[in-house]
Design a protein around this motif. Structure first.
Motif, PDB file in Angstrom:
ATOM      1  N   LEU A  44       0.851  -1.190   0.000  1.00  0.00           N
ATOM      2  CA  LEU A  44       0.000   0.000   0.000  1.00  0.00           C
ATOM      3  C   LEU A  44       0.890   1.245   0.000  1.00  0.00           C
ATOM      4  N   THR A  45       0.660   2.113  -0.973  1.00  0.00           N
ATOM      5  CA  THR A  45       1.414   3.374  -1.073  1.00  0.00           C
ATOM      6  C   THR A  45       0.498   4.435  -1.670  1.00  0.00           C
ATOM      7  N   THR A  73       0.760  -3.474  -6.342  1.00  0.00           N
ATOM      8  CA  THR A  73       0.659  -2.189  -5.641  1.00  0.00           C
ATOM      9  C   THR A  73      -0.801  -1.764  -5.550  1.00  0.00           C
ATOM     10  N   ILE A  74      -1.204  -1.265  -4.369  1.00  0.00           N
ATOM     11  CA  ILE A  74      -2.527  -0.639  -4.258  1.00  0.00           C
ATOM     12  C   ILE A  74      -2.359   0.741  -3.630  1.00  0.00           C
ATOM     13  N   ASN A  75      -3.285   1.648  -3.962  1.00  0.00           N
ATOM     14  CA  ASN A  75      -3.191   3.019  -3.468  1.00  0.00           C
ATOM     15  C   ASN A  75      -4.319   3.352  -2.495  1.00  0.00           C
ATOM     16  N   ASP A  76      -5.211   2.390  -2.297  1.00  0.00           N
ATOM     17  CA  ASP A  76      -6.357   2.622  -1.414  1.00  0.00           C
ATOM     18  C   ASP A  76      -6.671   1.319  -0.691  1.00  0.00           C
ATOM     19  N   VAL A  77      -6.937   1.422   0.605  1.00  0.00           N
ATOM     20  CA  VAL A  77      -7.239   0.233   1.417  1.00  0.00           C
ATOM     21  C   VAL A  77      -8.358  -0.603   0.786  1.00  0.00           C
ATOM     22  N   ASN A  78      -9.369   0.081   0.260  1.00  0.00           N
ATOM     23  CA  ASN A  78     -10.534  -0.651  -0.259  1.00  0.00           C
ATOM     24  C   ASN A  78     -10.264  -1.427  -1.545  1.00  0.00           C
ATOM     25  N   GLU A  83       1.137   2.296  10.388  1.00  0.00           N
ATOM     26  CA  GLU A  83       0.105   2.993   9.600  1.00  0.00           C
ATOM     27  C   GLU A  83      -0.858   2.002   8.969  1.00  0.00           C
ATOM     28  N   ILE A  84      -0.305   0.891   8.536  1.00  0.00           N
ATOM     29  CA  ILE A  84      -1.127  -0.095   7.820  1.00  0.00           C
ATOM     30  C   ILE A  84      -2.010  -0.871   8.808  1.00  0.00           C
ATOM     31  N   TYR A  85      -1.489  -1.214   9.987  1.00  0.00           N
ATOM     32  CA  TYR A  85      -2.347  -1.837  11.009  1.00  0.00           C
ATOM     33  C   TYR A  85      -3.511  -0.898  11.319  1.00  0.00           C
ATOM     34  N   ASN A  86      -3.187   0.383  11.452  1.00  0.00           N
ATOM     35  CA  ASN A  86      -4.209   1.372  11.773  1.00  0.00           C
ATOM     36  C   ASN A  86      -5.266   1.439  10.669  1.00  0.00           C
ATOM     37  N   ALA A  87      -4.810   1.409   9.424  1.00  0.00           N
ATOM     38  CA  ALA A  87      -5.726   1.509   8.282  1.00  0.00           C
ATOM     39  C   ALA A  87      -6.648   0.289   8.179  1.00  0.00           C
ATOM     40  N   GLU A 115     -10.160  -1.450  11.622  1.00  0.00           N
ATOM     41  CA  GLU A 115     -11.625  -1.424  11.581  1.00  0.00           C
ATOM     42  C   GLU A 115     -12.209  -2.623  10.837  1.00  0.00           C
ATOM     43  N   ILE A 116     -11.570  -2.985   9.716  1.00  0.00           N
ATOM     44  CA  ILE A 116     -12.139  -4.042   8.865  1.00  0.00           C
ATOM     45  C   ILE A 116     -11.528  -5.415   9.141  1.00  0.00           C
ATOM     46  N   ALA A 117     -10.553  -5.475  10.043  1.00  0.00           N
ATOM     47  CA  ALA A 117      -9.967  -6.776  10.389  1.00  0.00           C
ATOM     48  C   ALA A 117     -10.924  -7.547  11.294  1.00  0.00           C
ATOM     49  N   THR A 118     -10.884  -8.877  11.171  1.00  0.00           N
ATOM     50  CA  THR A 118     -11.741  -9.704  12.022  1.00  0.00           C
ATOM     51  C   THR A 118     -10.922 -10.645  12.896  1.00  0.00           C
ATOM     52  N   LYS A 119      -9.599 -10.636  12.685  1.00  0.00           N
ATOM     53  CA  LYS A 119      -8.738 -11.532  13.452  1.00  0.00           C
ATOM     54  C   LYS A 119      -7.388 -10.847  13.697  1.00  0.00           C
ATOM     55  N   MET A 120      -6.771 -11.151  14.838  1.00  0.00           N
ATOM     56  CA  MET A 120      -5.419 -10.636  15.100  1.00  0.00           C
ATOM     57  C   MET A 120      -4.584 -11.771  15.685  1.00  0.00           C
TER      58      MET A 120
END
Ligand SMILES: NC(=O)c1ccc[n+]([C@@H]2O[C@H](COP(=O)([O-])OP(=O)(O)OC[C@H]3O[C@@H](n4cnc5c(N)ncnc54)[C@H](OP(=O)(O)O)[C@@H]3O)[C@@H](O)[C@H]2O)c1
Length: 164
Positions: free
Chosen positions: A63-64, A76-81, A100-104, A107-112
């Motif tokens: 993600l960049t 490469t992706i430019n948007d989380v969605n 930054e990526i964990y933060n992004a 919300e949509i993660a279901t497992k850690m």
């Protein structure tokens, strides 16, 4: 698709220092490899730079915000969605950091899958985001682990979002 965050942090949820991991935990890296091999991993551009190459036998997604950024072996992706379209055939994807990526994705993660490392890093500069423990249910908790090439002892706790 299950979105799983996989991270190792200290007693203050520190994950990094000076663009790198603040410890050497050989057995935890093996655990990371076992879980992610054959699967899709998603990381921030800075974490990719610190690793320096695409990790083998995994689909590497970076993600960049830089629309021109590309690297061999990387999607490469430019948007989380964008993740939902690119990973529509994956049953589970692993978000491997950094801060930054964990933060992004929190919300949509279901497992850690979290390695709780028994130390306090001095002058850490990257942290796992604060999360509400009441929203997460412990599914598994390992014994305390410390193998020969591990700087510190740690345990691995797997959580699932209870509100999902
Ligand atoms: N202990 C652990 O488990 C663990 C795991 C991984 C990493 N780490 C550590 O974490 C640190 C790096 O973390 P970090 O937070 O500085 O960097 P990072 O999350 O790896 O990458 C940040 C970069 O990702 C891109 N980005 C972030 N949010 C985005 C969004 N919403 N949309 C598009 N692109 C976005 C930006 O790239 P551009 O600047 O290119 O636009 C940004 O500069 C290092 O110290 C590393 O060793 C620790």
């Amino acid at each position: 698709m299950e979105i799983s965050l996989i991270a190792a942090f200290d007693k203050n949820q520190a994950i990094g220092k000076n663009g790198d991991l603040p410890w050497h935990l050989s057995s935890d890296l093996k655990h990371f490899k076992n879980i992610t091999t054959g699967n899709t991993i998603v990381m921030g551009r800075k974490t990719f730079d610190s690793i320096g190459r695409a990790l083998p036998n995994r689909k590497n997604i970076v993600l960049t915000r830089n629309l021109k950024w590309q690297c061999e072996g990387v999607v490469t992706i430019n948007d989380v969605n964008d993740i939902f379209e690119i990973c529509k055939n994956d049953s589970e994807i692993f978000v491997i950091g950094g801060a930054e990526i964990y933060n992004a994705f929190l919300e949509i993660a279901t497992k850690m899958i979290l390695s709780y490392v028994e130390t306090e890093v001095k002058d850490a500069d990257a942290f796992f985001p604060k999360f509400k423990s009441e929203n997460w249910k412990i599914m598994d908790e390992s014994e305390i682990i410390k193998e020969e090439n591990d700087d510190f002892s740690y345990k691995i706790i797997t959580l699932e979002k209870s509100t999902k």
